[in-house]
Enzyme design. Structure first.
Site, PDB file in Angstrom:
ATOM      1  N   MET A  30       1.118  -1.451   0.320  1.00 48.07           N
ATOM      2  CA  MET A  30      -0.305   0.097  -0.076  1.00 48.07           C
ATOM      3  C   MET A  30       1.082   1.434  -0.117  1.00 48.07           C
ATOM      4  O   MET A  30       0.547   2.327   0.796  1.00 48.07           O
ATOM      5  CB  MET A  30      -0.963  -0.015   0.955  1.00 48.07           C
ATOM      6  N   HIS A  37       9.191  -3.714   3.181  1.00 51.67           N
ATOM      7  CA  HIS A  37       8.782  -3.927   1.667  1.00 51.67           C
ATOM      8  C   HIS A  37      10.154  -4.100   1.164  1.00 51.67           C
ATOM      9  O   HIS A  37      10.041  -4.686   0.054  1.00 51.67           O
ATOM     10  CB  HIS A  37       8.839  -2.763   1.166  1.00 51.67           C
TER      11      HIS A  37
HETATM   12  O1  PAF Z   1       0.151  -5.741   3.694  1.00 55.21           O
HETATM   13  C1  PAF Z   1      -0.438  -5.639   2.755  1.00 55.21           C
HETATM   14  O2  PAF Z   1      -0.029  -4.136   2.737  1.00 55.21           O
HETATM   15  C2  PAF Z   1      -1.879  -4.752   1.817  1.00 55.21           C
HETATM   16  O3  PAF Z   1      -2.930  -5.710   3.020  1.00 55.21           O
HETATM   17  C3  PAF Z   1      -2.084  -5.756   1.080  1.00 55.21           C
HETATM   18  C4  PAF Z   1      -1.597  -6.628   0.719  1.00 55.21           C
HETATM   19  C5  PAF Z   1      -0.581  -4.939  -0.259  1.00 55.21           C
HETATM   20  C6  PAF Z   1      -3.072  -5.704   0.232  1.00 55.21           C
HETATM   21  O4  PAF Z   1      -3.707  -4.490   0.021  1.00 55.21           O
END
Ligand code: PAF
Length: 279
Positions: A30, A37
């Site tokens: 997101m 990430h």
């Molecule tokens: O973990 C996240 O950032 C969100 O829940 C995802 C998997 C991108 C779905 O919107």
């Protein structure tokens, strides 16, 4: 780095990749990217021919409107980080991604009745809808999810099985700050004092883990709540000790079963989750 700004553009691009037989690794996010990430993107890069990262703040998974509005949006720095790590493709879905949401039916089942499911009504339905839509458009071979969102990972694994989707889900370790706080996009919303106090969440989870041999489950949970209670602005929403595979609450602890302690804690308005594997 290729940037795809719509679902139509992404479908077309993926079609050409499929012709070239490339193995595609996918990191759904997101945005408001942090080192956790980036570590997922790095792992995906090592294990696939190409890596695609999606950035979409999914309105369907926020049960609290304020949380959705305040969710950090940092597209420029996200793109910079992705470029630096060598991500091949970035996908920014347009609103077309939400087509079909009113007709979507899926029973998350037991997993929707505990912890995040219980405290955030409709959250997992929103997650499942969007992750399925992303998988349908991007058709990745592998998809990378952090263990910090332990229950989300369990829900996604179940969804992939139920819809018989040809994608391998790869769980990845939680990345932590130097003081143990799990990396999360929401950490940037903490005040300086809240941020300092937030490290107690993982400290108390670690204490819980080291006491599993001498204490009952109720005592472990009460100790966790009591240790955090005295910290200003901190409120434990839940602490659960459950089976690491089924997420069913455990009644007793013994080293032959695999257990996980999961918690959600508020610091002021900011809600953080974390977990620790017990055996
Ligand atoms: O973990 C996240 O950032 C969100 O829940 C995802 C998997 C991108 C779905 O919107």
């Amino acid at each position: 780095m290729q940037i795809l700004n719509s679902c139509a553009e992404a479908k077309k691009f993926i079609n050409t990749l499929k012709f070239q037989n490339k193995q595609l690794g996918f990191v759904p996010t997101m945005g408001a990217l942090h080192h956790g990430h980036i570590a997922l993107v790095e792992k995906a890069k090592r294990e696939n021919d190409l890596v695609i990262c999606s950035i979409y703040v999914n309105p369907l998974q926020f049960n609290n409107k304020n949380d959705f509005t305040l969710y950090p949006r940092t597209h420029e720095s996200d793109l910079k980080l992705l470029e630096e790590v060598g991500c091949d493709i970035v996908f920014f879905p347009d609103e077309k991604i939400l087509d079909g949401k009113d007709f979507f039916q899926y029973d998350v089942g037991f997993l929707d009745t505990v912890m995040e499911g219980l405290h955030r009504p409709c959250h997992f339905m929103g997650v499942v809808f969007i992750v399925k839509a992303l998988f349908d458009i991007l058709r990745p071979d592998t998809a990378y999810f952090g263990l910090k969102d332990y229950q989300q990972l369990a829900v996604i694994k179940q969804m992939v099985k139920d819809f018989e989707m040809p994608v391998t889900i790869i769980p990845c370790p939680t990345f932590r700050e130097h003081d143990g706080l799990a990396m999360s996009s929401r950490n940037s919303r903490l005040t300086k004092t809240q941020r300092e106090n937030a490290s107690n969440i993982y400290k108390c989870l670690s204490n819980l883990k080291s006491n599993t041999v001498h204490k009952t489950i109720d005592n472990l949970k009460n100790d966790f709540i009591n240790s955090l209670k005295s910290i200003p602005e901190m409120r434990v929403e839940y602490i659960e000790i459950c089976d690491a595979d089924t997420l069913k609450p455990l009644e007793t602890l013994h080293s032959s079963s695999s257990g996980v302690a999961c918690t959600a804690v508020f610091l002021g308005e900011v809600r953080l989750i974390d977990n620790i594997l017990l055996f």
